[in-house]
Design a protein around this motif. Structure first.
Motif, PDB file in Angstrom:
ATOM      1  N   CYS A 429       0.644  -0.962  -0.368  1.00 43.77           N
ATOM      2  CA  CYS A 429       0.010  -0.016  -0.637  1.00 43.77           C
ATOM      3  C   CYS A 429       1.064   1.195   0.031  1.00 43.77           C
ATOM      4  O   CYS A 429       2.227   0.927  -0.094  1.00 43.77           O
ATOM      5  CB  CYS A 429      -1.231  -0.255   0.955  1.00 43.77           C
ATOM      6  SG  CYS A 429      -0.263   0.583   2.728  1.00 43.77           S
ATOM      7  N   PRO A 430       0.755   2.896  -0.438  1.00 44.51           N
ATOM      8  CA  PRO A 430       1.539   3.950   0.046  1.00 44.51           C
ATOM      9  C   PRO A 430       1.386   3.506   1.219  1.00 44.51           C
ATOM     10  O   PRO A 430       2.917   4.105   1.441  1.00 44.51           O
ATOM     11  CB  PRO A 430       0.026   4.737  -0.777  1.00 44.51           C
ATOM     12  CG  PRO A 430      -1.130   3.857  -1.040  1.00 44.51           C
ATOM     13  CD  PRO A 430      -0.783   2.302  -0.833  1.00 44.51           C
ATOM     14  N   GLY A 431       1.393   3.115   2.125  1.00 48.86           N
ATOM     15  CA  GLY A 431       1.392   3.796   3.643  1.00 48.86           C
ATOM     16  C   GLY A 431       1.831   4.638   3.629  1.00 48.86           C
ATOM     17  O   GLY A 431       1.726   6.077   3.009  1.00 48.86           O
ATOM     18  N   CYS A 435      -0.038   8.518   2.698  1.00 41.11           N
ATOM     19  CA  CYS A 435      -0.986   7.819   3.648  1.00 41.11           C
ATOM     20  C   CYS A 435      -1.448   8.915   4.439  1.00 41.11           C
ATOM     21  O   CYS A 435      -0.571   8.429   5.812  1.00 41.11           O
ATOM     22  CB  CYS A 435      -1.668   6.626   3.232  1.00 41.11           C
ATOM     23  SG  CYS A 435      -2.911   6.070   4.042  1.00 41.11           S
ATOM     24  N   LEU A 437      -3.518   8.330   6.982  1.00 36.52           N
ATOM     25  CA  LEU A 437      -3.938   7.172   7.348  1.00 36.52           C
ATOM     26  C   LEU A 437      -2.766   6.260   8.456  1.00 36.52           C
ATOM     27  O   LEU A 437      -3.018   5.778   9.481  1.00 36.52           O
ATOM     28  CB  LEU A 437      -5.058   5.932   7.090  1.00 36.52           C
ATOM     29  CG  LEU A 437      -6.403   6.909   6.693  1.00 36.52           C
ATOM     30  CD1 LEU A 437      -6.893   5.914   6.456  1.00 36.52           C
ATOM     31  CD2 LEU A 437      -7.052   7.905   8.258  1.00 36.52           C
ATOM     32  N   ALA A 438      -1.596   6.213   7.912  1.00 35.04           N
ATOM     33  CA  ALA A 438      -0.531   5.421   7.941  1.00 35.04           C
ATOM     34  C   ALA A 438      -0.213   5.211   9.236  1.00 35.04           C
ATOM     35  O   ALA A 438      -0.384   6.389   9.955  1.00 35.04           O
ATOM     36  CB  ALA A 438       0.140   5.071   7.186  1.00 35.04           C
ATOM     37  N   SER A 468       0.624  -3.299   4.778  1.00 32.72           N
ATOM     38  CA  SER A 468      -0.457  -3.221   4.609  1.00 32.72           C
ATOM     39  C   SER A 468       0.716  -1.978   6.074  1.00 32.72           C
ATOM     40  O   SER A 468       1.211  -2.326   6.637  1.00 32.72           O
ATOM     41  CB  SER A 468      -1.477  -3.218   4.933  1.00 32.72           C
ATOM     42  OG  SER A 468      -2.328  -4.522   4.834  1.00 32.72           O
ATOM     43  N   GLY A 469       0.673  -0.136   5.320  1.00 31.93           N
ATOM     44  CA  GLY A 469       0.540   0.260   6.836  1.00 31.93           C
ATOM     45  C   GLY A 469       0.115   0.544   7.851  1.00 31.93           C
ATOM     46  O   GLY A 469       0.574   1.287   9.040  1.00 31.93           O
ATOM     47  N   CYS A 470      -1.243   0.359   7.898  1.00 32.36           N
ATOM     48  CA  CYS A 470      -1.914   0.583   9.156  1.00 32.36           C
ATOM     49  C   CYS A 470      -2.723  -0.660   9.084  1.00 32.36           C
ATOM     50  O   CYS A 470      -2.881  -1.371   8.113  1.00 32.36           O
ATOM     51  CB  CYS A 470      -2.365   1.681   8.706  1.00 32.36           C
ATOM     52  SG  CYS A 470      -4.401   1.379   8.397  1.00 32.36           S
ATOM     53  N   ASN A 472      -5.871  -0.503   8.201  1.00 29.92           N
ATOM     54  CA  ASN A 472      -7.098  -0.765   7.339  1.00 29.92           C
ATOM     55  C   ASN A 472      -6.476  -1.795   6.329  1.00 29.92           C
ATOM     56  O   ASN A 472      -7.805  -1.847   5.487  1.00 29.92           O
ATOM     57  CB  ASN A 472      -7.015   0.339   6.616  1.00 29.92           C
ATOM     58  CG  ASN A 472      -7.578   1.728   7.395  1.00 29.92           C
ATOM     59  OD1 ASN A 472      -8.786   1.070   7.836  1.00 29.92           O
ATOM     60  ND2 ASN A 472      -7.512   2.725   7.183  1.00 29.92           N
ATOM     61  N   SER A 473      -5.829  -2.333   5.890  1.00 30.73           N
ATOM     62  CA  SER A 473      -5.272  -3.527   5.211  1.00 30.73           C
ATOM     63  C   SER A 473      -5.273  -3.063   3.466  1.00 30.73           C
ATOM     64  O   SER A 473      -5.451  -4.286   3.043  1.00 30.73           O
ATOM     65  CB  SER A 473      -5.977  -4.557   5.491  1.00 30.73           C
ATOM     66  OG  SER A 473      -6.277  -4.414   6.983  1.00 30.73           O
ATOM     67  N   CYS A 474      -5.296  -2.018   3.122  1.00 33.02           N
ATOM     68  CA  CYS A 474      -5.249  -2.109   1.466  1.00 33.02           C
ATOM     69  C   CYS A 474      -4.050  -1.918   1.518  1.00 33.02           C
ATOM     70  O   CYS A 474      -4.371  -3.204   0.081  1.00 33.02           O
ATOM     71  CB  CYS A 474      -4.568  -0.532   1.683  1.00 33.02           C
ATOM     72  SG  CYS A 474      -6.811   0.676   2.368  1.00 33.02           S
ATOM     73  N   GLY A 475      -2.588  -3.323   2.072  1.00 33.17           N
ATOM     74  CA  GLY A 475      -2.372  -3.592   0.839  1.00 33.17           C
ATOM     75  C   GLY A 475      -2.425  -5.106   0.988  1.00 33.17           C
ATOM     76  O   GLY A 475      -1.850  -6.170   1.206  1.00 33.17           O
TER      77      GLY A 475
END
Ligand code: SF4
Lengths: 570, 160
Positions: A429-431, A435, A437-438, A468-470, A472-475
């Motif tokens: 993810c952009p992290g 991001c 939120l990261a 994922s950087g947090c 939210n698990s986009c990665g």
């Protein structure tokens, strides 16, 4: 090989993709005008930031760490060459020269200006694209198998159904403000390449004994802080009722999904609270009123939409004997084995261009690369490309006789790294670099893992690392064979590591190995996991097979060799 | 200036707020029958099905929006119109904002009690911003795929 164009407003696309008619075009144009007005009211102080927020989100515009970010929808991942060129144009004119492909088959631009966004959306509309509902608490961009329509193991082409769902969910008034975001995915093949089990609503398409298309309906999958795999609530829905049934699911969610707590608002929490049977029962109680009504899909409409997704004019003499080129060019041979997939049509292949390479954030593409991919698609793949949820691009219909030439061209562009499915083909993810939120950065971490594992990745073989950087698990870290999650520890970046997740047909959630570790330690920890696998594997076993056979304990021991792992629930 | 938008056969019309009193459904039920009045307001958590047996004694129903992005009222309105067959006044009250009006109208609302900060005259434009409706709803019951030819002809005529 230059192919004749179909012409049309956007210019130069070929059949094989859904094309807008005057109605589709009018809708996106009206939407641009509407958003232009909303943005002008906001900038003039007539619309508060609070009121503008849901409007901009549902037009793809986020406030991010450094600048606003615009997420553009790529419905079920399909792009024409003309669209690729428009995406390049946007990167050049309105961003810093690049875009980022996401795990939801979209592209996002990290450096746009709010006041220019309506112009970007107008440019997109001209190419039959939009950013509608790429964010916000609504039905998001529909995703599917990046090999849809060409996979040898496909039973039903999911693209017409995905498009029908896209249209139905676009500006659907009743479901404009759901409790939370809502992601829909389709799969029509034996192998699940669309990660359907981690979607809010997913459809497996298949044919019954009578040869009729049916849908298996799954709900309540998702990642985030409460990861859940979707559960089946209906085995044999006739395709004609797909939209009516979806309406019933969404109505139940819209009315009863929690709105008091952001983290408990996804449909998975409702499904779990009621239990899948009770939830299915509620849906059915509503569905009986809808079944057979105005929302029932007609054969005529399915035929109309399907007519766009026809095979390109394949050549009869596309195959080639590549054994000579293989022998002379070992890198070409590696690339054939890794990045070239089987095709339903003899003589053709699907080629994945790797956007995972040293020194560049996974999934990032420059304007020049987007233009270059457009040229490659035009020359070698009937003018069409696809975005994968692994953040790579696919040329879906390449003649085998063109493979060597294509490899040379892709290699010159730096897009021919033979790493598809290997350790360096990481989802990231952009992290924290972009991001807001990261908890932690993902991109530099991916780079260190890459440097560590690249020398042994061929020995390791198939391994899906997802970062994922947090929470939210986009990665997609919950469904990585190895997942990495950024956590915040007193303002410092730390990482948890998970093992055993997978998003394919046998989907499973990974298990946390133990206490989180500092950034410098992640790569060596992962290398120890890989070494354990190399020691323990049986003949033919992939990393994930060994992980499932051994269970998580040996991986815990390998991860924390000196100390006993202390479980932490960060 | 805020106000009240009402759908008429001639289209949406802006008027002064009418001060009509709506009783919370629970209070309305608790009151003696002769004291109930003909107008109730539903909260987002109310079940519209509970109104079924009382519809004949009502002349107007309101649905409350605690904030512009609470979408529960859209489903309640849809159910009142389609499932329960309510044809009387259906009024949106609470955080009724310009940019939600078109969605509300599609779900069957016909009176809009605008929140204070709205410009009522500007809000009249909100109903016609998007000229193509893919899916069926309360206002246009047929999805686009059941009326594509007519819709294409209408667009061609407009653009001509
Ligand atoms: S996982 Fe977290 S850090 Fe990464 S993109 Fe999503 S919200 Fe941002």
């Amino acid at each position: 090989m230059r192919l004749p164009c179909m012409g049309g407003a956007g210019g130069g696309y070929l059949k094989g993709m859904y094309r807008y008619d005057a109605l589709d075009r009018r809708l996106v144009e009206d939407r641009v005008a509407q958003f232009r007005d909303q943005t002008a009211r906001y900038l003039a102080g007539k619309l508060s930031a609070d009121d503008y927020k849901p409007l901009r989100l549902q037009n793809g515009l986020y406030e991010q760490r450094h600048a606003p970010m615009l997420r553009v929808a790529i419905p079920y991942g399909m792009l024409s060459t003309a669209q690729l060129r428009v995406l390049a144009e946007i990167a050049r004119r309105y961003d810093r020269g690049y875009g980022h492909f996401t795990t939801r088959q979209n592209i996002q631009y990290n450096w746009v200006k709010i006041e220019e966004t309506p112009d970007i959306l107008a440019l997109l509309a001209g190419a039959e694209m939009h950013a509608i509902q790429t964010s916000g608490n609504c039905v998001r961009n529909v995703t599917t198998d990046h090999f849809a329509g060409i996979a040898p193991d496909e039973e039903v082409d999911p693209r017409p159904y995905s498009e029908l769902m896209r249209q139905w969910s676009t500006l659907n008034p009743e479901f404009a403000h759901l409790p939370r975001k809502f992601k829909v995915a389709f799969n029509g093949a034996r192998e699940d390449r669309a990660a359907t089990s981690v979607h809010d609503l997913a459809f497996d398409l298949y044919k019954n004994a009578a040869g009729e298309v049916r849908l298996r309906v799954k709900v309540g999958g998702g990642q985030g802080r409460t990861p859940r795999l979707a559960v089946t609530i209906r085995e044999d829905l006739p395709w004609q009722e797909m939209l009516n049934y979806t309406e019933a699911v969404l109505r139940a969610y819209n009315r009863w999904g929690r709105r008091d707590n952001l983290y408990k608002a996804r449909i998975k929490i409702l499904v779990e609270a009621l239990g899948p049977e009770k939830f299915a029962h509620e849906v059915d109680a509503d569905f009986v009123y809808l079944e057979g009504g105005a929302g029932t899909l007609t054969q005529e409409e399915l035929d109309r939409v399907s007519s766009f997704f026809v095979d390109p004019p394949y050549a009869g003499d596309a195959d080639a004997d590549l054994s000579n080129a293989r022998a002379r060019h070992p890198r070409f041979a590696e690339w054939l084995d890794r990045n070239v997939a089987a095709h339903k049509r003899p003589g053709y292949a699907a080629v994945t261009l790797s956007f995972k390479r040293a020194g560049i954030a996974p999934g990032d593409a420059t304007a020049e690369q987007l233009d270059a991919v457009a040229d490659l698609a035009e020359r070698y793949s009937f003018g069409e490309a696809r975005v994968t949820h692994y953040q790579n691009l696919v040329l879906s219909d390449v003649a085998q006789r063109d493979l060597f030439e294509l490899w040379l061209a892709a290699d010159a562009l730096g897009l021919a790294e033979a790493n598809i499915g290997l350790a360096t083909d990481m989802i990231t993810c952009p992290g924290g670099d972009f991001c807001a939120l990261a908890n932690a950065r993902s991109i530099p971490l991916a780079e260190t893992i890459r440097a560590r594992l690249a020398p042994i990745e061929n020995e390791i073989g198939d391994l899906a690392i997802k970062i994922s950087g947090c929470i939210n698990s986009c990665g997609h870290h919950h469904v990585g064979h190895i997942g990495v999650l950024g956590v915040d520890k007193n303002g410092e970046e730390w990482y948890q590591v998970l093992v055993g997740g997978r998003s394919d047909t046998e989907s499973a959630l990974g298990q946390i190995l133990g206490k989180s570790v500092a950034a410098e330690e992640v790569a060596s920890l992962i290398e120890r996991l890989a070494q354990l696998y190399l020691r323990e594997r049986r003949r033919g076993e992939r990393f994930i097979d060994t992980a499932q056979r051994l269970g998580v304990e040996p991986f815990k021991a390998a991860a924390y060799p000196a100390s006993k792992p202390a479980l932490e629930t960060a | 200036m805020s106000g009240l938008i009402r759908f008429t056969p001639q289209g949406p019309v802006l008027a002064e707020k009418d001060g009509r009193v709506f009783t919370r459904f629970a209070d309305w039920l608790a009151a003696p029958v002769e004291a109930r009045g003909g107008a109730v307001v539903l909260a987002p958590t109310d079940d519209p099905a509970a109104l079924d047996e009382h519809l004949s004694s009502l002349s107007a129903i309101a649905i409350e929006f605690p904030k512009p992005t609470d979408g529960r009222g859209f489903s309640i309105a849809t159910l009142l119109r389609t499932r329960l067959g309510w044809t009387g006044e259906l009024r949106a009250v609470g955080a009724v904002a310009y940019d939600q009006l078109a969605f509300m109208a599609r779900c069957g609302f016909d009176v809009f009690d605008l929140r204070e900060e709205e410009d009522g005259t500007a809000c009249l434009r909100a109903f016609s911003e998007i000229g193509v409706l893919y899916q069926g709803a309360v206002d246009q019951k047929l999805p686009l795929f059941r009326r594509r030819a007519q819709a294409l002809a209408a667009i061609a005529e407009r653009d001509a």
